[in-house]
Design an enzyme around this catalytic site. Structure first.
Site, PDB file in Angstrom:
ATOM      1  N   GLU A  74       0.197 -26.923 -29.512  1.00  0.00           N
ATOM      2  CA  GLU A  74      -1.165 -26.479 -29.765  1.00  0.00           C
ATOM      3  C   GLU A  74      -1.162 -24.960 -29.684  1.00  0.00           C
ATOM      4  OE1 GLU A  74      -5.753 -26.168 -28.378  1.00  0.00           O
ATOM      5  OE2 GLU A  74      -4.123 -26.011 -26.959  1.00  0.00           O
ATOM      6  N   ASP A 105      -0.343 -28.280 -24.562  1.00  0.00           N
ATOM      7  CA  ASP A 105      -1.614 -27.567 -24.611  1.00  0.00           C
ATOM      8  C   ASP A 105      -1.401 -26.062 -24.438  1.00  0.00           C
ATOM      9  OD1 ASP A 105      -4.666 -27.912 -24.256  1.00  0.00           O
ATOM     10  OD2 ASP A 105      -4.129 -26.729 -22.494  1.00  0.00           O
TER      11      ASP A 105
HETATM   12  C1  GLC Z   1      -6.827 -26.645 -25.096  1.00  0.00           C
HETATM   13  C2  GLC Z   1      -7.608 -27.940 -25.144  1.00  0.00           C
HETATM   14  C3  GLC Z   1      -9.022 -27.695 -24.693  1.00  0.00           C
HETATM   15  C4  GLC Z   1      -9.016 -27.097 -23.305  1.00  0.00           C
HETATM   16  C5  GLC Z   1      -8.127 -25.845 -23.263  1.00  0.00           C
HETATM   17  C6  GLC Z   1      -7.925 -25.365 -21.862  1.00  0.00           C
HETATM   18  O1  GLC Z   1      -7.282 -25.729 -26.025  1.00  0.00           O
HETATM   19  O2  GLC Z   1      -7.557 -28.498 -26.430  1.00  0.00           O
HETATM   20  O3  GLC Z   1      -9.775 -28.871 -24.733  1.00  0.00           O
HETATM   21  O4  GLC Z   1     -10.311 -26.787 -22.901  1.00  0.00           O
HETATM   22  O5  GLC Z   1      -6.862 -26.099 -23.797  1.00  0.00           O
HETATM   23  O6  GLC Z   1      -7.115 -26.261 -21.150  1.00  0.00           O
END
Ligand code: GLC
Ligand code: CA
Length: 540
Positions: A242, A200
């Site tokens: 991500e 993430d």
């Molecule tokens: C990422 C996740 C999201 C979350 C963010 C902060 O972007 O996909 O759902 O709110 O991280 O952790």
């Protein structure tokens, strides 16, 4: 062409809390998910991505972790998790989990200790400043709720740094102890047998004055460290990034093939939606042309929707306005810089458009992922908070709570969709399993067809000129297979003339229907399609 499981698989993102409740407390759990593995195997899913399943106050869907080494008690026990993992593996399904490296919950033991004083050994696990002016060049991501990336902590008289919610303090990766902790956590889960991580918010690990604090060389150095450990100790495991960034920046996350195995293709996603609304495929062609070649062993993850808002962070202001105007006509549909809606309602409930978009996604150079519920065309509830409207309970049948739980409706983690067009009475798995022409059966077949077309997972892509803005065509090719893909993004019948001189004399077969098509006689080939029509044409 070296076969690698993660290049080939069709992925499925699951929100365990909302998938299947096994003990009638209104919250989905691991025994529940385990009981639905046959469904996922039957669908043809090769790898599950689990949203965070750790202990958490759940102020950000579990992306606010308070303990990295356990399972949230509402979701079951570690033993339940291990059982689920074994059952998934027994069905040939891999499992990757969400690892939030950038920040913790403010309820995490480390942060609670850090708040006790600047001499506390955990204080330096986080990023502090005496003022809130440091790192001024950094954008705010959650603009709907946050006004600064700094929040004041009374107990220490300092500000702490956070790229997301103020209850999610960023970890300090300049502290070698933090790096070691994270590597231990990586080992902990891989030792348990999981197949990798979706990491993430990866661009934000380090901060340096005078930069945007995204995608810094120090962050890449740490990713290389993780990858080195994985290659040495868990060579089968996969790392997925991500990183919501431009195509060129995304390339950095693959390193020289020594960082991430995979990264989401964030730039493609909004452009597929744009092409559909504009009835003009140029945005997709543009982004494909801008997509850099990636190192051997790497793969893109292609998606249309996920648990977050449909993000518009990396389109121009003009494109942003166009997307909001056309796909978010109501204010409540907007969230930060994006659109908090589900796939089927975004497509006005049009199943043919949905099928074409999925067919296009599946043919793109990468591996496709389905967001739970989108395989049956689930709806959204824009009256719920934040992104909860796209995280509602899975709809299994037309019975109580859509078959998700036996709890009283008011005890459910989130309400089941009530919209008459999308409620469980109309949209559910059992019904779609029984109806041959359902979206679910379409996707099941699409997954099978893709598995037979190795050019989709491993091949090159070459965009063809169609002379028609409503039609996208490209060739996916490996040494021994060629698939010509053609898509009509408009609701009206279209035709195009493809120049296929390199395939002159070849016979053609349409892979989804299995139908024989006219051979490529001379250099040019005419393709006719109904509205939202598409073909996967394999040369023989
Ligand atoms: C990422 C996740 C999201 C979350 C963010 C902060 O972007 O996909 O759902 O709110 O991280 O952790
Ligand atoms: Ca439960």
């Amino acid at each position: 062409m070296k076969k690698q499981w993660y290049k080939d698989a069709v992925y499925y993102e699951v929100n365990v809390k909302a998938f299947q409740d096994s003990n009638d407390d209104g919250i989905g759990d691991f025994p529940g998910l385990t009981s639905r593995l046959d469904y996922l195997a039957d669908l043809g899913v090769g790898c599950l991505w689990l949203m965070p399943m750790y202990p958490s106050p759940l102020k950000d869907g579990g992306y606010d972790i308070s303990d990295y080494r356990d399972i949230h008690p509402d979701l079951g026990t570690l033993d339940d998790f291990k059982k689920f993992l074994a059952e998934a593996h027994a069905r040939g399904i891999k499992v990757i989990t969400d690892l939030v490296m950038n920040h913790t919950s403010d309820t995490h033991f480390w942060f609670q200790e850090a708040l006790k004083g600047i001499d506390n050994p955990y204080h330096d696990y986080y990023v502090w400043s005496d003022n809130d002016k440091k790192y001024a060049g950094t954008r705010i991501i959650f603009i709907d709720t946050e006004t600064s990336n700094w929040t004041f902590a009374d107990s220490v008289g300092q500000y702490y740094w956070h790229r997301f919610f103020s209850h999610q303090p960023d970890l300090n990766y300049d502290n070698p102890k933090v790096q070691e902790e994270m590597l231990d956590i990586v080992r902990y889960w891989l030792d348990m047998g999981i197949d990798g991580f979706r990491v993430d918010a990866i661009p934000y690990l380090f901060e340096r004055e005078g930069t945007s604090n995204e995608n810094l060389p120090e962050t890449h150095a740490f990713i290389k460290r993780i990858r080195k450990v994985m290659d040495a100790e868990y060579p089968q495991a996969m790392l997925l990034a991500e990183a919501n960034q431009e195509p060129e920046a995304l390339l950095d996350f693959f390193g020289d093939g020594d960082e991430f195995h995979m990264a989401y293709h964030f730039p493609l996603m909004p452009r597929m939606f744009m092409a559909l609304k504009k009835k003009d495929v140029s945005p997709v062609i543009e982004v494909l042309n801008k997509t850099p070649a990636i190192p051997e062993g790497c793969q893109w993850m292609m998606f249309l929707r996920n648990h977050d808002e449909l993000t518009l962070e990396i389109v121009s202001t003009e494109e942003q306005e166009y997307m909001l105007k056309t796909y978010a006509p109501e204010n409540r549909m907007k969230s930060n810089l994006g659109i908090r809606r589900r796939l089927m309602p975004l497509l006005d409930g049009n199943q043919r458009a949905n099928q074409m978009m999925n067919a296009m996604l599946f043919a793109m150079p990468g591996a496709p992922i389905i967001y739970y519920g989108d395989e049956i065309g689930m709806g959204e509830n824009i009256h719920l908070n934040d992104r909860d409207g796209v995280r509602t309970p899975m709809q299994w049948d037309a019975g109580k709570n859509g078959g998700f739980s036996n709890a009283a409706a008011h005890n459910l983690i989130l309400p089941v969709i009530g919209d008459p067009l999308y409620c469980p009475a109309c949209v559910n798995v059992a019904h779609q399993e029984a109806v041959a022409s359902s979206l679910l059966n379409f996707l099941k077949k699409l997954i099978q067809v893709r598995k037979g077309l190795k050019a989709f997972a491993y091949g090159t892509i070459e965009i063809l000129d169609t002379g028609n803005v409503r039609v996208l065509a490209f060739v996916r090719r490996t040494a021994d297979s060629v698939v010509i893909c053609v898509f009509n993004v408009s609701a009206e019948a279209q035709w195009c003339l493809l120049s296929l001189s390199s395939y002159a004399g070849k016979k053609m077969r349409e892979c989804f229907s299995g139908a024989g098509f006219p051979s490529v006689d001379g250099g040019s080939y005419t393709v006719m399609m109904e509205g939202y029509g598409w073909y996967y044409l394999e040369t023989e």
